[in-house]
Motif scaffolding. Structure first.
Motif, PDB file in Angstrom:
ATOM      1  N   ARG A 223      87.845  16.011 -18.972  1.00  0.00           N
ATOM      2  CA  ARG A 223      86.934  16.934 -18.282  1.00  0.00           C
ATOM      3  C   ARG A 223      85.527  16.347 -18.281  1.00  0.00           C
ATOM      4  O   ARG A 223      85.083  15.755 -19.258  1.00  0.00           O
ATOM      5  CB  ARG A 223      86.936  18.305 -18.971  1.00  0.00           C
ATOM      6  CG  ARG A 223      86.086  19.351 -18.279  1.00  0.00           C
ATOM      7  CD  ARG A 223      86.424  20.747 -18.753  1.00  0.00           C
ATOM      8  NE  ARG A 223      86.325  20.885 -20.196  1.00  0.00           N
ATOM      9  CZ  ARG A 223      87.214  21.530 -20.942  1.00  0.00           C
ATOM     10  NH1 ARG A 223      88.261  22.075 -20.391  1.00  0.00           N
ATOM     11  NH2 ARG A 223      87.047  21.630 -22.255  1.00  0.00           N
ATOM     12  N   VAL A 224      84.834  16.520 -17.142  1.00  0.00           N
ATOM     13  CA  VAL A 224      83.432  16.123 -17.005  1.00  0.00           C
ATOM     14  C   VAL A 224      82.667  17.332 -16.484  1.00  0.00           C
ATOM     15  O   VAL A 224      83.105  17.979 -15.525  1.00  0.00           O
ATOM     16  CB  VAL A 224      83.258  14.918 -16.055  1.00  0.00           C
ATOM     17  CG1 VAL A 224      81.777  14.620 -15.836  1.00  0.00           C
ATOM     18  CG2 VAL A 224      83.965  13.689 -16.604  1.00  0.00           C
ATOM     19  N   SER A 225      81.538  17.637 -17.117  1.00  0.00           N
ATOM     20  CA  SER A 225      80.702  18.755 -16.689  1.00  0.00           C
ATOM     21  C   SER A 225      79.278  18.255 -16.479  1.00  0.00           C
ATOM     22  O   SER A 225      78.850  17.281 -17.105  1.00  0.00           O
ATOM     23  CB  SER A 225      80.711  19.878 -17.744  1.00  0.00           C
ATOM     24  OG  SER A 225      82.026  20.279 -18.048  1.00  0.00           O
ATOM     25  N   VAL A 226      78.557  18.932 -15.581  1.00  0.00           N
ATOM     26  CA  VAL A 226      77.164  18.597 -15.298  1.00  0.00           C
ATOM     27  C   VAL A 226      76.312  19.815 -15.624  1.00  0.00           C
ATOM     28  O   VAL A 226      76.606  20.926 -15.168  1.00  0.00           O
ATOM     29  CB  VAL A 226      76.978  18.178 -13.831  1.00  0.00           C
ATOM     30  CG1 VAL A 226      75.507  17.902 -13.541  1.00  0.00           C
ATOM     31  CG2 VAL A 226      77.815  16.948 -13.512  1.00  0.00           C
ATOM     32  N   VAL A 227      75.270  19.603 -16.418  1.00  0.00           N
ATOM     33  CA  VAL A 227      74.358  20.675 -16.832  1.00  0.00           C
ATOM     34  C   VAL A 227      73.012  20.439 -16.157  1.00  0.00           C
ATOM     35  O   VAL A 227      72.463  19.325 -16.216  1.00  0.00           O
ATOM     36  CB  VAL A 227      74.195  20.696 -18.368  1.00  0.00           C
ATOM     37  CG1 VAL A 227      73.198  21.766 -18.784  1.00  0.00           C
ATOM     38  CG2 VAL A 227      75.544  20.923 -19.035  1.00  0.00           C
ATOM     39  N   LEU A 228      72.489  21.481 -15.482  1.00  0.00           N
ATOM     40  CA  LEU A 228      71.190  21.404 -14.808  1.00  0.00           C
ATOM     41  C   LEU A 228      70.318  22.558 -15.266  1.00  0.00           C
ATOM     42  O   LEU A 228      70.804  23.543 -15.847  1.00  0.00           O
ATOM     43  CB  LEU A 228      71.378  21.448 -13.289  1.00  0.00           C
ATOM     44  CG  LEU A 228      72.190  20.312 -12.641  1.00  0.00           C
ATOM     45  CD1 LEU A 228      72.314  20.555 -11.155  1.00  0.00           C
ATOM     46  CD2 LEU A 228      71.543  18.963 -12.921  1.00  0.00           C
ATOM     47  N   ARG A 229      69.034  22.443 -14.974  1.00  0.00           N
ATOM     48  CA  ARG A 229      68.111  23.513 -15.350  1.00  0.00           C
ATOM     49  C   ARG A 229      68.113  24.595 -14.281  1.00  0.00           C
ATOM     50  O   ARG A 229      67.782  24.357 -13.123  1.00  0.00           O
ATOM     51  CB  ARG A 229      66.688  22.966 -15.532  1.00  0.00           C
ATOM     52  CG  ARG A 229      65.702  24.020 -16.034  1.00  0.00           C
ATOM     53  CD  ARG A 229      64.290  23.465 -16.096  1.00  0.00           C
ATOM     54  NE  ARG A 229      64.135  22.471 -17.129  1.00  0.00           N
ATOM     55  CZ  ARG A 229      63.941  22.745 -18.418  1.00  0.00           C
ATOM     56  NH1 ARG A 229      63.916  24.007 -18.817  1.00  0.00           N
ATOM     57  NH2 ARG A 229      63.794  21.770 -19.291  1.00  0.00           N
ATOM     58  N   ARG A 230      68.522  25.783 -14.694  1.00  0.00           N
ATOM     59  CA  ARG A 230      68.438  26.969 -13.844  1.00  0.00           C
ATOM     60  C   ARG A 230      67.670  28.033 -14.623  1.00  0.00           C
ATOM     61  O   ARG A 230      68.222  29.020 -15.100  1.00  0.00           O
ATOM     62  CB  ARG A 230      69.832  27.492 -13.492  1.00  0.00           C
ATOM     63  CG  ARG A 230      70.700  26.506 -12.720  1.00  0.00           C
ATOM     64  CD  ARG A 230      70.117  26.215 -11.354  1.00  0.00           C
ATOM     65  NE  ARG A 230      71.048  25.447 -10.515  1.00  0.00           N
ATOM     66  CZ  ARG A 230      70.755  25.012  -9.308  1.00  0.00           C
ATOM     67  NH1 ARG A 230      69.545  25.238  -8.806  1.00  0.00           N
ATOM     68  NH2 ARG A 230      71.636  24.324  -8.601  1.00  0.00           N
TER      69      ARG A 230
END
Length: 682
Positions: A223-230
């Motif tokens: 699994r690969v996940s992307v975390v961004l600033r929200r």
């Protein structure tokens, strides 16, 4: 040269040659395989030593830093590889000289240069040594330690044989390099495909999903996940999932873990060990691993590439230097099942990190332009407002406006649907009261039973044993009691006051013990009566294969043995209504006359061509979990059982509850409106 005839048996000599040819053939076959160096020389070196009837040997290759590395050895003295010992220094310098281009050679025992520490053979064996050359470069060295008392012709034969074996090893190195080149070519093709995919789109969300999905394919992880600033750091994309629940505990814990890592600004690798971590990061890791059961995690902060700010005009140069390297998000790579290929896993993560940073930087910069969606829409719609297409555009806009107005102004019946089950009003489960083994089931599926009729008989050997023991103890106590009463009636016994007093005491104790045993027998008899399981109501057994499922099987108190229904009584429809739709039913109840009940239309799964009606009689006040629908609220619907041709408990249906009227658009798209309210606007 001696001209004396050989004393060696010709047959023995031919057998030895045949064995050596067989070993050479085996080594040639091994040299065609693509195996790691450790495995190759583990298989080859013993065969070379055996073919030469040598004392031992060693194989050396270059490591990643192009330094000689001992890859396999047989009977090699530790002193020969000790860089601090005299023997080790001479031997290692000999190996180093071979890697620098020295030719194959024979070295007599204790031979070498006269200078201290010069290269040479510090052993008492004949040293046969040859390089493995690939395209005029030495890639390895094989040395053989042979007995020193052999004839010169034999020694030269040893050297020729070893050179031949090194030639075969050269073939293995070429095969290995070719496979390595193919792997690299495949890897670069994948990297090119990944780079092209992540830079194809400037939409931030789409870019994040491309990084997650294509990155998982490139790395080969789970699994690969992307975390961004929200606002705060949140999970934006998860590989293999177009839609995920952002409020689930696992996603929330992953976001917290990424936030802790981003605060440190350094890449974080976890493979089961949390030593030297801060308490906050250690807690976040443990919480997420307990929820996700991940074996290996890599959280890599994605920073803005420095050159991405070269063209930005800033008056304050110090502020520009601080802005360079800004963290844009984080890449989370997980291996759930197997974490053994740690080196390949790490390389894959490093490969995609830089491309992901550049793609995210471009997407963020593009989406930060004011009114970007408006400019994009105008750019696409320019052709619609040309003179030739303007009338058509106006007509289309008018038609769309009319449809939108109709969706908001035209009322339509509003119904909410749910899965339903046909259930008799009178239905009872037959429970086990006493632990035991089923020895008799006189009824089966479809049989009619009367209230109180025997439906199963159990056997409990422990209760039988206790009962027999209590009966025996009671009879023994009764005999003792009779004997004491007989003694009390004898005059000579009562003349002695002490004897009379003791007799009275013994008699009282015996009576009390008898009464206690009698009470225990009665209680045990009552318990044994419960081994006969009776039907709680008159009706019909609806449990399938009840006799086959219960006979000769142990049962426990509280276990349901079978279900009995009374088909002659009323039947109801039980609707499992999702909790998110119950608000419409409550609103309809509050805004209708007290004398009216909510109408329900339903179709049976076994007869979908007929639409039947009923009305809601009761609404459950407690929501409960359901595997298919999540949280549900049950509704009871009164129906006419005569409408259904074949009444069958548990038969499924689809039911719709009438909740008055609502605008046509809301009737069709109310679930979309609710989704926007709960997931977007909230």
């Amino acid at each position: 040269m001696s001209t004396e005839p050989s004393s060696v048996n010709p047959e023995t000599l031919e057998s030895t040659k045949k064995q050596i040819r067989g070993l050479i053939q085996e080594i040639a076959q091994l040299s065609k395989r693509d195996v790691p160096p450790e495995q190759y020389f583990k298989d080859v070196l013993p065969k070379v030593v055996s073919a030469l009837a040598a004392v031992g040997g060693a194989a050396w290759i270059y490591d990643d830093q192009r330094r000689p590395q001992l890859i396999y050895q047989i009977n090699l003295s530790r002193g020969l590889v000790d860089p601090n010992g005299e023997e080790g220094v001479r031997h290692l310098r000999l190996i180093d000289s071979m890697f620098k281009g020295a030719e194959a050679q024979l070295l007599a025992p204790q031979s070498g240069g006269a200078e201290e520490g010069s290269a040479g053979n510090p052993t008492n064996q004949l040293l046969v040594i040859a390089p493995i050359q690939v395209e005029n470069k030495v890639e390895g060295v094989i040395e053989i330690f042979q007995r020193p008392n052999s004839a010169p012709n034999s020694q030269r034969g040893y050297l020729r044989f070893l050179e031949q074996m090194c030639g075969l090893a050269t073939d293995w190195f070429k095969t290995r390099k070719l496979a390595d080149f193919n792997d690299r070519q495949s890897l670069w093709s994948k990297i090119e495909q990944f780079s092209r995919a992540v830079h194809e789109n400037l939409d931030l969300r789409q870019t994040a999903y491309t990084i997650a999905n294509e990155g998982r394919r490139l790395i080969g992880c789970d699994r690969v996940s992307v975390v961004l600033r929200r606002g705060s750091w949140k999970v934006e994309a998860v590989s293999g999932q177009d839609v995920f629940d952002a409020r689930s505990s696992q996603v929330q814990l992953l976001g917290k873990l990424a936030s802790r890592v981003i605060e440190t600004g350094e890449p974080f690798w976890f493979n089961g060990h949390t030593e030297d971590l801060s308490p906050q990061l250690e807690t976040a890791v443990h919480n997420y691993v307990d929820e996700s059961h991940t074996k290996t995690i890599a959280v890599i902060p994605l920073r803005r590439p420095e050159h991405a700010t070269d063209n930005l005009k800033r008056e304050d140069e110090e502020l520009e230097r601080q802005f360079q390297g800004e963290i844009l998000g984080a890449l989370v790579v997980e291996q759930i099942e197997d974490s053994s290929q740690q080196e390949e896993f790490s390389k894959g993560v490093e490969l995609i990190s830089e491309h992901s940073s550049r793609a995210l930087a471009n997407a963020i910069d593009y989406n930060s332009i004011p009114l970007t969606p408006v400019w994009r829409l105008l750019g696409r719609s320019k052709v619609l407002v040309t003179a030739r297409n303007l009338p058509k555009t106006v007509l289309v806009i008018a038609a769309v406006a009319a449809v939108i107005a109709a969706l908001f102004l035209i009322p339509a019946p509003f119904k909410v649907s749910g899965a339903a089950t046909l259930t008799p009003v009178v239905q009872r489960d037959v429970f086990v009261n006493v632990e035991g083994e089923v020895i008799e089931v006189p009824v089966d599926h479809g049989d009619h039973v009367a209230q109180g009729q025997l439906v199963a008989r159990l056997r409990n050997t422990e209760l039988e044993r206790q009962y027999k023991q209590l009966i025996g103890d009671r009879e023994k106590t009764a005999s003792t009691l009779q004997a004491l009463e007989f003694r009390k009636r004898r005059p000579e016994t009562m003349r002695n006051a002490a004897d009379a007093t003791q007799l009275t005491i013994d008699l009282g104790q015996a009576r009390q013990k008898y009464d206690n045993l009698n009470d225990q027998v009665l209680l045990l008899e009552e318990k044994m009566k419960r081994l006969e399981v009776l039907s709680p109501i008159e009706g019909e057994v609806v449990t399938w294969d009840v006799r086959d499922n219960l006979m000769q099987r142990p049962v426990q108190p509280g276990q349901v043995m079978m279900t009995v229904i009374d088909p002659k009584q009323e039947w109801i429809l039980e609707i499992r209504m999702p909790e998110k739709r119950i608000q419409h039913i409550q609103y309809a109840l509050e805004h209708q006359p007290d004398s009216e009940q909510l109408e329900v239309t339903y179709i049976m799964a076994s007869d979908p061509g007929r639409q039947l009606t009923g009305h809601v009689t009761e609404i459950q006040r407690l929501a409960q979990p359901d595997q298919a629908e999540g949280q549900i609220v049950k509704l009871k619907v009164a129906i006419d059982k005569q409408d259904i041709q074949h009444l069958r408990a548990g038969a499924t249906a689809t039911a719709k509850v009438h909740c008055g009227t609502a605008p046509l658009g809301y009737t069709w798209f109310h679930e979309l409106f609710e989704f926007v309210e709960s997931r977007v606007l909230f």
